[in-house]
Scaffold this motif. Sequence first.
Motif, PDB file in Angstrom:
ATOM      1  N   ALA A   1       0.829  -1.203   0.000  1.00 12.97           N
ATOM      2  CA  ALA A   1       0.000   0.000   0.000  1.00 12.97           C
ATOM      3  C   ALA A   1       0.858   1.244   0.000  1.00 12.97           C
ATOM      4  O   ALA A   1       0.550   2.235  -0.679  1.00 12.97           O
ATOM      5  N   ARG A   2       1.930   1.228   0.794  1.00 13.16           N
ATOM      6  CA  ARG A   2       2.819   2.396   0.809  1.00 13.16           C
ATOM      7  C   ARG A   2       3.465   2.626  -0.541  1.00 13.16           C
ATOM      8  O   ARG A   2       3.598   3.749  -1.010  1.00 13.16           O
ATOM      9  N   ALA A   3       3.879   1.516  -1.203  1.00 14.93           N
ATOM     10  CA  ALA A   3       4.522   1.667  -2.509  1.00 14.93           C
ATOM     11  C   ALA A   3       3.539   2.193  -3.545  1.00 14.93           C
ATOM     12  O   ALA A   3       3.877   3.059  -4.364  1.00 14.93           O
ATOM     13  N   ALA A   4       2.281   1.721  -3.519  1.00 15.58           N
ATOM     14  CA  ALA A   4       1.292   2.228  -4.468  1.00 15.58           C
ATOM     15  C   ALA A   4       1.015   3.693  -4.239  1.00 15.58           C
ATOM     16  O   ALA A   4       0.850   4.465  -5.188  1.00 15.58           O
ATOM     17  N   SER A   5       0.966   4.112  -2.973  1.00 15.54           N
ATOM     18  CA  SER A   5       0.750   5.532  -2.679  1.00 15.54           C
ATOM     19  C   SER A   5       1.911   6.378  -3.179  1.00 15.54           C
ATOM     20  O   SER A   5       1.720   7.482  -3.693  1.00 15.54           O
ATOM     21  N   ALA A   6       3.131   5.836  -3.072  1.00 11.96           N
ATOM     22  CA  ALA A   6       4.300   6.598  -3.566  1.00 11.96           C
ATOM     23  C   ALA A   6       4.279   6.710  -5.066  1.00 11.96           C
ATOM     24  O   ALA A   6       4.632   7.754  -5.624  1.00 11.96           O
ATOM     25  N   ARG A   7       3.848   5.654  -5.761  1.00 14.38           N
ATOM     26  CA  ARG A   7       3.802   5.730  -7.223  1.00 14.38           C
ATOM     27  C   ARG A   7       2.745   6.716  -7.691  1.00 14.38           C
ATOM     28  O   ARG A   7       2.951   7.428  -8.685  1.00 14.38           O
ATOM     29  N   ARG A   8       1.593   6.803  -6.977  1.00 18.37           N
ATOM     30  CA  ARG A   8       0.579   7.745  -7.384  1.00 18.37           C
ATOM     31  C   ARG A   8       1.028   9.192  -7.152  1.00 18.37           C
ATOM     32  O   ARG A   8       0.669  10.079  -7.902  1.00 18.37           O
ATOM     33  N   SER A   9       1.852   9.424  -6.128  1.00 15.91           N
ATOM     34  CA  SER A   9       2.324  10.761  -5.875  1.00 15.91           C
ATOM     35  C   SER A   9       3.467  11.153  -6.799  1.00 15.91           C
ATOM     36  O   SER A   9       3.727  12.319  -7.001  1.00 15.91           O
TER      37      SER A   9
END
Length: 406
Positions: free
Chosen positions: A398-406
């Motif tokens: 989840a953290r990695a997906a949030s970083a990719r979206r940002s």
Amino acid sequence: MAASLKQTLANRLNALRSTGPKSTEGKTRSSRNAQTHGLSRVGLHPPAAMAEAIAERQSLWRTDYHPTGSAQEWHFDRLVAESVRLDLCEARICASRAERATRASESWDDDQAAAIAQRAATLSQRPEIIQPVLLQTKHGVLWLLERWDEILESLQRLDGWTPETWNLALDLLGVPTSARDASGPWDLHPDDSSAAPGLDLVAQSTAALRDRLDTFLNARDDRARTDACLGLDADDPPALRLLERYAADARRRFSFFLNGLRRLQSEAPALTSASPPAGPPSPRPVRSALPPEPSPTPAAFDRSQPSPPPAAAGRLPMPSQPSPPIAGERVAEGRVRGSDHLDAPVNPAPTPAPASNSAPSAAPTAPSTRLPGGSLASTVRDRLDARALSLNRRARRARAASARRS
């Protein structure tokens, strides 16, 4: 006249001498002075015949209901008592109806004539109410015809009206007493004072009554007599209606106690299975001795101090898995992932000084503690590594997906 003091004292002395029965048997008999049949309620001292029937039925029904315990016995005793009371009420009702049927076949006309005579006794007081009631039965019309015959005989003998015969004629016609003011025989024919107008009135009234008999009252009386002979009389006496009410009450109470007994018997197996087994209580279960999970130390939340290595935290090292790059994360070479214009290392870490020759080579070297003034890359790397160890696989994704979206 008030009694004198001497008379009052004498009355009180006489009252002290007559105190009623003193023995238990005498008191029991005197308590039943107003008892007719004892079927209104099953009391503490029922009649001897009822008590004997209750005891006999208890012994017969015990094998069918199997009451156990004081509560079930209480319901069973009252159930049996109400069943005996119901049987006695129904027996009396059947006997009363059979007696009425026999009496109807023997003396129907006499009983009906006596009832009509008793009701017609108040005709002079309320003629507007009693006269319509008499017109509805055969024997009531016959009673009216007899009274008109008496009026006819008086008119023929006296050759005219008298106040008594005139008031009787108005009663037979159902004229209220309030409507008789200033009325008299002259109202029949003002110019004829003889008995002729009165005779015409009697003839018309008797003809109407006899026509009423022949039209439907005779047939109605025959039907009522047939029903009464069969025990289907609609007009039950008050005593019979009271017995019907006692029987209905006994039926309701019997159903109440029967349902209560069944409820207690249905709950008995559940209570038995839910009761704890006899014997000493079992010891309390011992919880499994598992090592407590270490809580995070204040150093883990202190940004000024580096995070301890995984071995010092008391947890097993998690297998290393490649995780997607996070914006702003610095790699071991001192570069920032996700940024291509930064190629040079930022604040490279200083090389630790070699150990002195005086220290023994076999002694283990203590882990180097990074000071707050250390390199930024090593501090960020250590903190990210400690955070990665504390997160599970789903949190890392989840953290990695949030970083990719940002």
